[in-house]
Write an enzyme that holds these catalytic residues in place. Structure first.
Site, mmCIF file in Angstrom:
data_model
loop_
_atom_site.group_PDB
_atom_site.id
_atom_site.type_symbol
_atom_site.label_atom_id
_atom_site.label_comp_id
_atom_site.label_asym_id
_atom_site.label_seq_id
_atom_site.Cartn_x
_atom_site.Cartn_y
_atom_site.Cartn_z
ATOM 1 C CD GLU A 71 -1.595 -1.945 1.411
ATOM 2 O OE1 GLU A 71 -0.711 -2.895 1.965
ATOM 3 O OE2 GLU A 71 -2.792 -3.541 1.085
ATOM 4 C CG HIS A 140 -11.176 -6.513 7.152
ATOM 5 N ND1 HIS A 140 -10.434 -6.868 7.729
ATOM 6 C CD2 HIS A 140 -10.771 -6.406 5.906
ATOM 7 C CE1 HIS A 140 -9.001 -7.729 6.902
ATOM 8 N NE2 HIS A 140 -9.241 -7.656 6.118
#
Ligand SMILES: Cc1ncc(C[n+]2csc(CCOP(=O)(O)OP(=O)(O)O)c2C)c(N)n1
Lengths: 340, 333
Positions: A71, A140
């Protein structure tokens, strides 16, 4: 075709939120060769939430690029591509993973133009699926938009309808700044009217979803949808709620909020992010600092996420973020309190 | 029958006595059956959320942990059911967690992706790819500072080795000679991305050279072979020589998670790996060397199935957490 018929065709053209985002991506890539989509599993997998779908087949692997799980690296690569003439759209697979990309977004993307004395700009878009409700637990399910709204140099959007999802993404791709778009995972399957042409929804402009006179409910993303449903129920109890969908967190459209509060004299702010230090605090403070404060008939109420990570168990998960019932109750209490 | 009666056995298999092999097989069966039952529960709508199955990877989880001692630590990944069971976690409490119940390992707060058993040395599965790697460095530091002779084994995938966290963690563990064993379970894919497109070198183990530690590239479906190499790496860590990187080449038979349509790999490839089933491979080898007969092997499998069925029943009957406890464990008191 006579224009009435055309109108009718437009009316019935419904897409899901995910399809609307995909349509915007396709139209942007068709119109401008500099635009490319970049991220984990956006290619043949079609995106973790199916948003990119068949785009790799339409535009090829050079423009719909599968990246390694890196990322920070891919956010930085988007910055580099943006300052040298490209228009990257980066997908961070779940918004939670933006925490790994923080450095490039906060220290680099947000500041390059300013630090360089206006001699460069960073026209990149980061799409971030966020929010709770899918049983994905604490790593999440977060709503981290307020973090980024705290950083000058970034723009932060939260479209709540398929129409806005398309129009705001196209506006974001045009924008010469780094723009973060938080898409709520539970909204992807919701359907709505989406015109076929490549239209833009301006950044920084809230939408009044429902007019009312007794209380203003401000929300964004899925909370705008829940607020609309709550307003409908409040109407049956004789309470007239005005619902404002923020759409854009930074820049924020304070004018629309202020005008509404002048009319209703009561304000309820609803957001899924953790209540403490969040979007509600900022909006409340803006009201408190302005002359609109004098119009208030009751204290402002904030309804936000619990001061807890999102739990796995579905009963707890629901309890951790505001639900439609909570909005109805809070708005009704606020109106009664104002009258007392 | 004891192991040394068959001279033609591979030394790796001969090194494991019958009791150890039986325990390893039992745990491999438990992992397989736990995940099959998890999948069935999902299909029947008994859980919400998602899960990541490691069916096909059992030899890696069980083989690497076999030489660990009871007080050693592990850190796991989103695909972590196997590691928990390999370390002796109770399927009842794992299922209770999977079902989100108050009786689960994490009281229903964590779910499938976050099962931890701190008292048992399992410092947690992790929903963030690569998230456990730097934590293992700190666990290694505390083992060293406390001189308690333990070892920390941390699991991660091939995909995770492309995160910055991997590189930072291996470097620090190596410069400080920490008692850490890095175990990469290379199942060829990071979600849909195959390792050939994600990495500039052929093997994750090749990267060990950059961090000055041994890199072992193994057949991850061979329980005895994995256990033999893990034993070496664990001994090295315990003796203060520092970390190692073990790469187990294996395969997940199922999709990445419940939303996977498997568009990125072929049926033939999946079939090819199913033929290398680590459980059947071990059983066949044991039978070939007359170490266990078919009936004994069958009984191990049936016992495991019974344990898993009972665990599901237990978990289903357990209570949900109470919403008024939502913020209970946010801060330590
Ligand atoms: C930081 C971060 N990025 C992305 C993801 C989404 N994700 C979950 S598992 C996964 C693939 C991981 O691949 P690998 O490390 O090889 O492990 P495997 O799933 O193959 O066991 C991805 C991309 C995540 N959970 N965390």
């Amino acid at each position: 075709m006579p224009s009435e018929t055309l109108e009718a065709v437009r009316e019935i053209r419904e897409l899901s939120y995910a399809e609307a985002v995909r349509e915007a991506l396709g139209q942007a890539m068709e119109a401008d060769e500099r635009v490319f989509l970049f991220g984990e599993d956006v290619g043949v997998y079609g995106g973790a939430f199916g948003v990119s779908g068949d785009l790799v087949h339409r535009f090829g692997k050079e423009r719909v690029i599968d990246t390694p799980i890196s990322e920070l690296g891919i956010a930085g690569a988007a910055v580099g591509a943006a300052i040298t003439g490209m228009r990257p759209v980066l997908e961070i697979q779940f918004s939670d993973f933006v925490t790994l990309a923080m450095e490039q977004l906060v220290n680099q993307a947000a500041k390059i133009r300013f630090m360089f004395g206006g001699k460069a700009s960073v026209p990149m878009v980061v799409r971030l699926p966020g929010g709770s409700g899918t049983g994905a637990a604490a790593q999440h399910s977060q709503s981290l938009e307020a973090w980024f709204a705290h950083v000058p140099g970034l723009k932060v959007l939260q479209p709540s309808t398929p129409h806005d999802a398309k129009g705001m993404l196209l506006a974001a791709i045009d924008d010469p700044n780094p723009v973060l778009i938080f898409e709520h995972k539970l909204l992807y399957k919701t359907k709505g009217h989406v015109p076929a042409e490549a239209y833009r929804v301006p950044i920084g402009k809230a939408a009044i979803r429902r007019e009312g006179t007794d209380v203003t409910i401000v929300g964004s993303s899925i909370m705008a949808r829940k607020a609309e449903a709550a307003a409908e129920r409040l109407a049956t109890e004789g309470i007239s709620a005005e619902v404002i969908d923020l759409r854009s967190i930074r820049p924020i459209d304070f004018t629309t909020i202020a005008e509404s509060v002048r009319k209703t004299h009561r304000l309820l702010v609803v957001y899924e992010g953790v209540k403490t230090m969040g979007i509600g605090a900022e909006i409340s403070a803006m009201i408190a600092e302005s002359e609109v404060f004098d119009f208030l008939d009751a204290p402002i109420i904030r309804l936000g996420g619990a001061d807890a990570p999102i739990p796995y168990n579905p009963v707890l998960e629901k309890a951790a973020v505001p639900q439609e019932d909570d909005i109805v109750t809070a708005a009704a209490n606020l109106v009664r309190r104002g009258e007392a | 029958m004891s192991a040394d009666q068959k001279p033609n056995q591979r030394p790796e298999l001969a090194a494991l006595d019958d009791a150890t092999v039986a325990q390893a097989l039992t745990r491999m069966h438990l992992i397989r059956k736990f995940e099959e039952a998890a999948e069935a529960s999902y299909m029947r709508g008994l859980i919400h959320g998602t899960m990541h199955l490691s069916i096909g990877q059992e030899a890696s989880a069980v083989g690497t942990t076999l030489p660990l001692e009871a007080h050693d630590y592990i850190l796991s990944t989103h695909r972590g059911h196997g590691h928990c069971i390999a370390r002796g976690a109770e399927p009842r409490l794992m299922f209770a967690e999977f079902f989100g119940k108050e009786t689960g390992y994490c009281k229903g707060r964590g779910g499938s992706m976050h099962i931890a058993d701190v008292e048992g040395g399992n410092l947690g599965a992790n929903g963030i790819v690569g998230g456990g790697l730097p934590i293992a460095v700190g666990v290694g530091m505390s083992i060293k500072a406390q001189k308690n002779g333990r070892v920390c084994m941390v699991f991660f995938g091939d995909g995770a080795s492309n995160e910055g966290a991997f590189h930072e963690a291996l470097n620090m563990a190596s410069i400080w000679k920490l008692p850490v064993v890095f175990v990469c379970e290379n199942n060829k894919y990071g979600m849909s991305m195959d390792i050939g497109h994600a990495m500039a070198v052929a093997n994750v183990a090749d990267r060990a050279a950059a961090y000055g530690m041994p890199g072992h590239c193994l057949d991850g479906n061979d329980l005895a072979g994995v256990a033999a190499v893990a034993k070496v790496a664990i001994a090295r860590a315990r003796s203060g020589e520092g970390p190692s990187l073990i790469e187990c080449k294996t395969y997940r038979w199922r999709g990445h998670s419940k939303s996977d349509r498997n568009l990125y790999r072929s049926k033939e490839e999946i079939e090819e790996w199913r033929n290398q089933d680590p459980i059947r491979r071990l059983e066949d080898e044991l039978k070939a060397h007359d170490r266990f007969d078919a009936a004994t092997l069958m009984k191990l499998e049936e016992d495991a199935q019974r344990d898993i069925d009972a665990a599901v029943e237990f978990a289903r009957a357990c209570p949900d957490p109470d919403p008024k406890d939502l913020t209970r464990d946010v801060y330590a008191l």
